[in-house]
Each structure stands twice: as C-alpha cells, then as structure tokens.
Design an enzyme around this catalytic site. Sequence first.
Site, PDB file in Angstrom:
ATOM      1  N   LYS A  86     -29.610  35.133  31.392  1.00 51.68           N
ATOM      2  CA  LYS A  86     -28.344  34.633  30.534  1.00 51.68           C
ATOM      3  C   LYS A  86     -28.206  33.415  30.125  1.00 51.68           C
ATOM      4  O   LYS A  86     -27.301  33.125  29.328  1.00 51.68           O
ATOM      5  CB  LYS A  86     -27.080  34.931  31.805  1.00 51.68           C
ATOM      6  CG  LYS A  86     -26.760  36.237  32.230  1.00 51.68           C
ATOM      7  CD  LYS A  86     -26.207  36.055  33.567  1.00 51.68           C
ATOM      8  CE  LYS A  86     -25.982  37.156  34.527  1.00 51.68           C
ATOM      9  NZ  LYS A  86     -25.583  37.063  35.833  1.00 51.68           N
ATOM     10  N   LYS A 120     -33.841  24.404  38.262  1.00 50.47           N
ATOM     11  CA  LYS A 120     -32.692  23.796  38.165  1.00 50.47           C
ATOM     12  C   LYS A 120     -32.649  22.121  38.169  1.00 50.47           C
ATOM     13  O   LYS A 120     -31.779  21.701  37.158  1.00 50.47           O
ATOM     14  CB  LYS A 120     -31.526  24.239  39.200  1.00 50.47           C
ATOM     15  CG  LYS A 120     -31.276  25.554  39.067  1.00 50.47           C
ATOM     16  CD  LYS A 120     -30.537  25.993  37.884  1.00 50.47           C
ATOM     17  CE  LYS A 120     -30.136  27.437  37.605  1.00 50.47           C
ATOM     18  NZ  LYS A 120     -30.983  28.447  37.729  1.00 50.47           N
ATOM     19  N   LYS A 142     -38.711  35.418  31.036  1.00 47.71           N
ATOM     20  CA  LYS A 142     -37.878  36.205  31.419  1.00 47.71           C
ATOM     21  C   LYS A 142     -36.474  36.429  30.497  1.00 47.71           C
ATOM     22  O   LYS A 142     -36.068  35.421  30.110  1.00 47.71           O
ATOM     23  CB  LYS A 142     -37.716  36.297  32.838  1.00 47.71           C
ATOM     24  CG  LYS A 142     -36.758  35.280  33.507  1.00 47.71           C
ATOM     25  CD  LYS A 142     -36.253  35.617  34.818  1.00 47.71           C
ATOM     26  CE  LYS A 142     -35.378  34.508  35.302  1.00 47.71           C
ATOM     27  NZ  LYS A 142     -34.274  34.879  36.138  1.00 47.71           N
TER      28      LYS A 142
END
Length: 332
Positions: free
Chosen positions: A198, A113, A195
């Site tokens: 979203k 992040k 992976k």
Amino acid sequence: MAKEIVVSGIRPTGFLHLGNYFGALRNYVRMQHDYDCYFFVADWHSLTTHPDTSSLKESVHYVLAENIACGLDPEVACLYVQSDIPEIAELYLYLNMLAYKGELEKTATFKDKVRTQPQNVNAGLLTYPVLQAADIIVQRATKVPVGKDQEQHLEMARNFAERFNHRYGDVLVVPYTFNYGSELTKILSLDGTGKMSKSENQMATIYLADEDELIRKKIMKAKTDSGPTGKGVPKPDYIENLFTLMQLVSNYEVVAKFESDYKSCCIRYGDLKKQLAEDMVMFIKPIREKAAAIQNDKAYLSKIIKAGADKARENASETIKMVRKAVGLNYV
Ligand code: TYM
C-alpha cells in the site's frame, strides 16, 4: 472432533491490493469451511504507523466489506475488529515480558519502519510482533494464513508461545504459517522493485477497488523487457510475477499459450499484458462492486462487528483464564 483454529488479520491502512488477496484472502475463503476461522481487522496495529484516525472507521468498514466481497461468509467465519477484544491486550502484556529488546530491534519490519518513519519510532512499533503473537495465541490458533512477508513474525510468535510454556507450563498453542500449496506467496510490485504494497508506487499496486480503466493502465505499464534472450533462459522475477498473476486470474489455456510462447522465445509481452488486463478486470469488477454495496450497508456491518466480537471474546477469554492461572494471578 473440534476443528483446528485459524487466525489471520489485515491492517486497515487503505484499500486491499492483489498481494493481500493472493497472499491471504484467497486462503481465508478456502479455509472457512474446513477450520474454525477467526479473521480480524488489525486496527491497533495500524496505530503504530497511522496515528491520524480521522478515516479509521471508514477503513475498518472497507476492509470488512472487501473480506466479505471476496467470499468470506460472516455466518461461517468469525469476522471481528481487534480493538473489540481486550483479551488480546492482556495477553500482549504478558508476552511482552518474554520478548527481548534485542530480538525486537532485529525484526526486518521494525528496521524497515525505522528507515521509513524515523520521526515516529514508537514502542508500539518495536513490540508489533508481540501484539501479533497475542492476536494469534489468544484464539489458540494452529494455522495462520499469511503472505511471505509475515514469516518472521510467525517465527517470533512461536518463540513467545514456547517461552511462555517453558516458564509457566504447557498452556499456549504454538502457531504455524499456512498456505495451500507449499511456499508462502509473495506478489511483486508491477514495477519490479519489491513486494506489492500500500505504501509503494501507487501505479505499481493493483487495488481490489480500482476501476477497470485504471487496472488496464497499470498492467500495460508493468515492467517487461525485450523478451527471452535464448531457449531455457529463466524468467526474470518481474516477468514471473506477471505469469503468477495470470495463473491466478486467467484460464488454463491462456496461461499455457503464453508459457509456450515464452519457451519458444516468440512471446509478445504487449499481448500478454492486454490479456492479463482484461482477465484482471473481469476478476476485480465483481469484488469492487460488491464491496462498495456492503460498505454502504452500515446496519449490516454493525451487526457483523458485534456478533464477531462476542464470538471472538468468548473464545479468547478461555485462553486468558488459563494464562492467569498458569502465571499465578489468582489471589482470592
Ligand atoms: P498486512 O495488513 O500488511 O497484510 C495482510 C495480509 O496480506 C499479505 N500480503 C501479501 N502477500 C503476498 N504478497 C504481497 N505483496 C503481500 N502484501 C501483503 C500479508 O502477508 C498478510 O497476510 N502484521 C499483519 C497483520 C496482522 C496479522 C496478525 C496477520 C496483525 N496480527 C495476526 C496474521 C495474524 C500485516 O501487517 O498484514
């Protein structure tokens, strides 16, 4: 005998995709009859990355609707929203005293992040795994069904629980990841770049809300190559992923045929994708339709949210009573 307790959560950051289904929801549905299950929408967690809350209510409702459409029965499993349970926030506070800055900074999801949202590296993001530990520990869960990406968070939850017990006495239950079968699941993105998620390439992520044509289009665009270069050559991970998806939605004979074609080096990936696309459409269509119907039934959703909050709070408050006593916060 009391059943073992299970907890797991999903962030309301958009429609659910196949990774969420096969990494988490599929296990939830199987576990609900064997365990005392608590499944929630992690709305507080979503604030660490999605400060704009204008569509939060719709998203929370949709995650609940999709949970139910996938087969969770709110009469059997407790379905609730994280922010309805203030006991989680209280336990988060105590656990924060046992979590070290260094270990939080080293967490893979935090580092990720920091890279992707450098303009908003907030303290909530840093202590994300502590909040997640509180979600689990406050309900006294032993088993946590999650995908592979959550493994490190669970290891941290165990550490926090053990540190608490070491300092204040044996009060907290130590949780473990769970998956039917041995390994935790990781569904890859259809473009083979990591992976399924979203936030990555939208054409490489299949959502449970996708329309039939879009599902077909995405699968037909999935990454493949010109086929196995010789007998016994292992499948590259993006091909393995298509087989994994096929095992999940196609019948046994279909999978066996393509496995055998692969072994004998005569596989046609175009045919495999066509078959997978049709089976995927059959799999997703009823979930999508059911979720949309539930999403429109606001009275039903409100009833579930309220009942879930009552049950989850009742269970959580018992842990908080024990925790306060153990820490020594009793002054009268
Ligand atoms: P979230 O919302 O990112 O994902 C929800 C669940 O879906 C799984 N998952 C996957 N599994 C396999 N392959 C993938 N590509 C894939 N993508 C997602 C996740 O592993 C997860 O089980 N931090 C959590 C939410 C959370 C939580 C908790 C989970 C908050 N508190 C307490 C368990 C217990 C998260 O971000 O999940």
